[in-house]
Design a protein around this motif. Structure first.
Motif, PDB file in Angstrom:
ATOM      1  N   MET A 181       0.840  -1.196   0.000  1.00 38.03           N
ATOM      2  CA  MET A 181       0.000   0.000   0.000  1.00 38.03           C
ATOM      3  C   MET A 181       0.874   1.246   0.000  1.00 38.03           C
ATOM      4  SD  MET A 181      -2.628   1.235   2.985  1.00 38.03           S
ATOM      5  CE  MET A 181      -1.224   1.459   4.088  1.00 38.03           C
ATOM      6  N   PRO A 182       0.652   2.198  -0.939  1.00 38.25           N
ATOM      7  CA  PRO A 182       1.488   3.391  -0.994  1.00 38.25           C
ATOM      8  C   PRO A 182       1.218   4.313   0.180  1.00 38.25           C
ATOM      9  CG  PRO A 182      -0.318   3.559  -2.530  1.00 38.25           C
ATOM     10  CD  PRO A 182      -0.360   2.169  -1.995  1.00 38.25           C
ATOM     11  N   GLN A 183       2.282   4.948   0.655  1.00 40.35           N
ATOM     12  CA  GLN A 183       2.155   5.906   1.740  1.00 40.35           C
ATOM     13  C   GLN A 183       2.169   7.326   1.181  1.00 40.35           C
ATOM     14  OE1 GLN A 183       1.663   5.025   4.994  1.00 40.35           O
ATOM     15  NE2 GLN A 183       1.525   2.935   4.175  1.00 40.35           N
ATOM     16  N   MET A 184       1.483   8.249   1.886  1.00 41.63           N
ATOM     17  CA  MET A 184       1.500   9.639   1.464  1.00 41.63           C
ATOM     18  C   MET A 184       2.863  10.238   1.765  1.00 41.63           C
ATOM     19  SD  MET A 184      -2.215  11.079   2.614  1.00 41.63           S
ATOM     20  CE  MET A 184      -2.141  12.427   1.456  1.00 41.63           C
ATOM     21  N   LEU A 198     -19.642  16.014  -0.697  1.00 39.48           N
ATOM     22  CA  LEU A 198     -19.216  15.049  -1.701  1.00 39.48           C
ATOM     23  C   LEU A 198     -17.778  14.650  -1.381  1.00 39.48           C
ATOM     24  CD1 LEU A 198     -20.761  13.964  -4.200  1.00 39.48           C
ATOM     25  CD2 LEU A 198     -19.487  15.617  -5.577  1.00 39.48           C
ATOM     26  N   GLU A 199     -17.423  13.442  -1.726  1.00 37.91           N
ATOM     27  CA  GLU A 199     -16.071  12.962  -1.451  1.00 37.91           C
ATOM     28  C   GLU A 199     -15.340  12.669  -2.755  1.00 37.91           C
ATOM     29  OE1 GLU A 199     -16.514  10.842   2.894  1.00 37.91           O
ATOM     30  OE2 GLU A 199     -16.740   9.587   1.107  1.00 37.91           O
ATOM     31  N   GLY A 200     -14.144  13.237  -2.860  1.00 35.40           N
ATOM     32  CA  GLY A 200     -13.280  12.931  -3.990  1.00 35.40           C
ATOM     33  C   GLY A 200     -12.397  11.744  -3.659  1.00 35.40           C
ATOM     34  N   VAL A 201     -12.266  10.829  -4.605  1.00 36.50           N
ATOM     35  CA  VAL A 201     -11.536   9.584  -4.364  1.00 36.50           C
ATOM     36  C   VAL A 201     -10.304   9.516  -5.258  1.00 36.50           C
ATOM     37  CG1 VAL A 201     -11.664   7.069  -4.436  1.00 36.50           C
ATOM     38  CG2 VAL A 201     -13.661   8.404  -3.707  1.00 36.50           C
ATOM     39  N   VAL A 202      -9.153   9.178  -4.652  1.00 35.16           N
ATOM     40  CA  VAL A 202      -7.912   8.990  -5.395  1.00 35.16           C
ATOM     41  C   VAL A 202      -7.416   7.562  -5.131  1.00 35.16           C
ATOM     42  CG1 VAL A 202      -5.540   9.746  -5.770  1.00 35.16           C
ATOM     43  CG2 VAL A 202      -7.309  11.419  -5.189  1.00 35.16           C
ATOM     44  N   PRO A 203      -7.532   6.668  -6.107  1.00 33.75           N
ATOM     45  CA  PRO A 203      -7.072   5.288  -5.911  1.00 33.75           C
ATOM     46  C   PRO A 203      -5.565   5.237  -5.634  1.00 33.75           C
ATOM     47  CG  PRO A 203      -8.506   5.447  -7.832  1.00 33.75           C
ATOM     48  CD  PRO A 203      -8.186   6.843  -7.414  1.00 33.75           C
ATOM     49  N   PHE A 204      -5.156   4.237  -4.878  1.00 32.09           N
ATOM     50  CA  PHE A 204      -3.741   4.058  -4.581  1.00 32.09           C
ATOM     51  C   PHE A 204      -2.924   3.961  -5.871  1.00 32.09           C
ATOM     52  CE2 PHE A 204      -4.812   1.738  -0.340  1.00 32.09           C
ATOM     53  CZ  PHE A 204      -5.069   2.973   0.251  1.00 32.09           C
ATOM     54  N   LEU A 216     -15.316  23.602   3.226  1.00 29.10           N
ATOM     55  CA  LEU A 216     -14.151  23.058   3.919  1.00 29.10           C
ATOM     56  C   LEU A 216     -13.865  21.634   3.469  1.00 29.10           C
ATOM     57  CD1 LEU A 216     -15.169  20.898   6.264  1.00 29.10           C
ATOM     58  CD2 LEU A 216     -15.742  22.978   7.472  1.00 29.10           C
ATOM     59  N   VAL A 217     -12.635  21.232   3.672  1.00 29.33           N
ATOM     60  CA  VAL A 217     -12.208  19.872   3.348  1.00 29.33           C
ATOM     61  C   VAL A 217     -11.810  19.181   4.641  1.00 29.33           C
ATOM     62  CG1 VAL A 217     -10.640  18.435   2.013  1.00 29.33           C
ATOM     63  CG2 VAL A 217     -11.374  20.655   1.107  1.00 29.33           C
ATOM     64  N   GLU A 218     -12.494  18.104   4.955  1.00 35.95           N
ATOM     65  CA  GLU A 218     -12.121  17.342   6.139  1.00 35.95           C
ATOM     66  C   GLU A 218     -10.828  16.582   5.862  1.00 35.95           C
ATOM     67  OE1 GLU A 218     -15.398  15.017   7.734  1.00 35.95           O
ATOM     68  OE2 GLU A 218     -16.748  16.233   6.508  1.00 35.95           O
ATOM     69  N   GLN A 219     -10.194  16.154   6.915  1.00 38.96           N
ATOM     70  CA  GLN A 219      -8.938  15.428   6.759  1.00 38.96           C
ATOM     71  C   GLN A 219      -9.160  14.163   5.936  1.00 38.96           C
ATOM     72  OE1 GLN A 219      -6.810  14.850  10.356  1.00 38.96           O
ATOM     73  NE2 GLN A 219      -5.250  13.552   9.433  1.00 38.96           N
ATOM     74  N   ALA A 220      -8.293  13.947   4.975  1.00 34.82           N
ATOM     75  CA  ALA A 220      -8.403  12.767   4.117  1.00 34.82           C
ATOM     76  C   ALA A 220      -8.325  11.491   4.960  1.00 34.82           C
ATOM     77  CB  ALA A 220      -7.284  12.775   3.071  1.00 34.82           C
ATOM     78  N   TYR A 221      -9.071  10.494   4.519  1.00 35.73           N
ATOM     79  CA  TYR A 221      -8.986   9.221   5.231  1.00 35.73           C
ATOM     80  C   TYR A 221      -8.777   8.095   4.220  1.00 35.73           C
ATOM     81  CZ  TYR A 221     -13.923   8.403   3.948  1.00 35.73           C
ATOM     82  OH  TYR A 221     -15.096   8.219   3.265  1.00 35.73           O
ATOM     83  N   GLU A 222      -8.281   6.986   4.739  1.00 36.03           N
ATOM     84  CA  GLU A 222      -7.898   5.847   3.922  1.00 36.03           C
ATOM     85  C   GLU A 222      -9.041   4.831   3.890  1.00 36.03           C
ATOM     86  OE1 GLU A 222      -3.647   3.421   3.584  1.00 36.03           O
ATOM     87  OE2 GLU A 222      -4.400   4.146   5.505  1.00 36.03           O
ATOM     88  N   ASP A 223      -9.523   4.528   2.699  1.00 36.18           N
ATOM     89  CA  ASP A 223     -10.523   3.469   2.541  1.00 36.18           C
ATOM     90  C   ASP A 223      -9.788   2.241   2.028  1.00 36.18           C
ATOM     91  OD1 ASP A 223     -12.502   1.710   1.757  1.00 36.18           O
ATOM     92  OD2 ASP A 223     -13.833   3.284   1.005  1.00 36.18           O
ATOM     93  N   ARG A 224      -9.444   1.354   2.958  1.00 32.89           N
ATOM     94  CA  ARG A 224      -8.616   0.205   2.597  1.00 32.89           C
ATOM     95  C   ARG A 224      -9.378  -0.757   1.690  1.00 32.89           C
ATOM     96  NH1 ARG A 224      -4.075  -0.359   5.709  1.00 32.89           N
ATOM     97  NH2 ARG A 224      -4.056  -2.614   5.346  1.00 32.89           N
ATOM     98  N   ASN A 225     -10.709  -0.828   1.852  1.00 33.92           N
ATOM     99  CA  ASN A 225     -11.473  -1.738   1.015  1.00 33.92           C
ATOM    100  C   ASN A 225     -11.467  -1.269  -0.444  1.00 33.92           C
ATOM    101  OD1 ASN A 225     -13.292  -4.034   0.659  1.00 33.92           O
ATOM    102  ND2 ASN A 225     -14.855  -2.476   0.222  1.00 33.92           N
ATOM    103  N   ALA A 226     -11.585   0.060  -0.645  1.00 37.06           N
ATOM    104  CA  ALA A 226     -11.558   0.608  -2.005  1.00 37.06           C
ATOM    105  C   ALA A 226     -10.146   0.911  -2.466  1.00 37.06           C
ATOM    106  CB  ALA A 226     -12.394   1.889  -2.070  1.00 37.06           C
ATOM    107  N   LYS A 227      -9.157   0.713  -1.548  1.00 37.14           N
ATOM    108  CA  LYS A 227      -7.765   0.992  -1.857  1.00 37.14           C
ATOM    109  C   LYS A 227      -7.610   2.412  -2.439  1.00 37.14           C
ATOM    110  CE  LYS A 227      -6.262  -3.811  -2.653  1.00 37.14           C
ATOM    111  NZ  LYS A 227      -7.032  -4.229  -1.503  1.00 37.14           N
ATOM    112  N   SER A 228      -8.121   3.380  -1.649  1.00 38.26           N
ATOM    113  CA  SER A 228      -8.129   4.768  -2.112  1.00 38.26           C
ATOM    114  C   SER A 228      -7.995   5.715  -0.933  1.00 38.26           C
ATOM    115  CB  SER A 228      -9.447   5.086  -2.842  1.00 38.26           C
ATOM    116  OG  SER A 228      -9.638   4.247  -3.957  1.00 38.26           O
TER     117      SER A 228
END
Length: 312
Positions: A1-4, A86-92, A273-285
């Motif tokens: 899994m890539p790290q930020m 709305l949530e923007g999604v960035v795949p790993f 506002l933008v809430e803190q990004a979170y990791e969706d491990r199931n969607a790998k995003s």
């Protein structure tokens, strides 16, 4: 899994919120007719300014007499903010590829695109308010038809005269001439080529009319073309349709401009506002939630003039 990476970590939360708050779209014009006003609560009274500036008050005062007083502003209805999220999604996988390309900030891109979708909804709501004939008094609206429509170059259509009629209707109600004209793209396409307007610049050496030139011809500060489109059941449609909206709009805040103005966009302070990004491990995003709390309102319909069916 890539790290930020550290650089990606720095753009989450407050900095991404700045991205959302600073987002602009050249096709969006609604915030000119309905300037954003920060509010501290999700509901309250719409502040409207009346005719106090134009009354002939008995301002004389005799020695020892009480000084007369005047109040400014009054409540003319209620507003309730709507939350849009709305949530923007960035795949790993995309993140891994972006890491190999310098200058690609997928976090900011995700937030900007998400904000664009939320912003289009707001633009649509603002246009719906401004182009609903029922929101105007009979003296502040007209519907063109036949040869009077600006698309009929061989008929009796006269855009400058129609605008002048609207300007005087507004001035008669609020004591100020309008400063803004918003038109749909089809209206602008016909307006900029209307022979009664192009004839007025034929000796200037100009090839065609610009929005700045039409604003000067009409005697307003700005002419804006609402180019935004939306997907209407599989067909693209213009948000601002075939309308022309003439208005006096105070682009500063309520606190600094106690004047009659067409409308506001009440927005909860600190939003969007933008809430803190979170990791969706199931969607790998990585997921970037964007939230806005807004409500466009017409504060003074008498400061506006609606031309419906401006073109065929």
């Amino acid at each position: 899994m890539p790290q930020m990476t550290p650089s990606q970590a720095r753009v989450i939360d407050p900095i991404l919120t700045q991205v959302a708050q600073g987002y602009t779209n050249a096709e969006f014009v609604g915030l000119t007719l309905f300037p954003a006003v920060p509010v501290g609560q999700r509901g309250g009274k719409i502040l409207t300014f009346g005719r106090e500036d134009f009354a002939l008050y008995a301002t004389g005062r005799a020695p020892g007499a009480h000084t007369k007083r005047v109040n400014f502003g009054y409540s003319s209805g209620s507003f309730a903010l709507e939350q849009h999220a709305l949530e923007g999604v960035v795949p790993f996988e995309d993140l891994e590829e972006a890491n190999s390309e310098p200058g690609i900030d997928l976090a900011s891109i995700a937030v900007a695109k998400t904000q664009a979708i939320i912003g289009l909804r707001l633009e649509y709501a603002q246009a719906a308010l401004a182009t609903t004939a029922g929101n105007y008094a009979a003296s502040n609206k007209t519907t063109l038809s036949g040869t009077a429509q600006w698309s009929d170059y061989s008929g009796t259509s006269d855009p400058a005269n129609d605008i002048e009629t609207g300007k005087e209707a507004i001035r008669a109600k609020i004591g100020k001439r309008p400063n803004t004209l918003v038109v749909g793209p089809l209206v602008w396409a016909r307006l900029r080529n209307h022979p009664k307007l192009t004839d007025r610049i034929k000796y200037t050496g100009r090839d065609g009319l610009t929005t700045e030139m039409v604003a000067a011809l009409f005697g307003v500060e700005r002419v804006l073309v609402g180019d935004a489109i939306y997907d209407n059941a599989g067909t693209f449609a213009d948000v601002w349709g075939k309308f022309a909206v003439l208005a006096y709009t105070a682009t500063a805040s309520v606190a600094s401009r106690g004047t009659p103005t067409f409308g506001y966009t009440y927005r909860l302070g600190g939003y969007p506002l933008v809430e803190q990004a979170y990791e969706d491990r199931n969607a790998k995003s990585w997921v970037y939630p964007v939230t806005d709390e807004v409500a466009p309102v017409i504060a003074g319909a008498s400061a506006g003039y609606l031309i419906s069916a401006a073109v065929a």
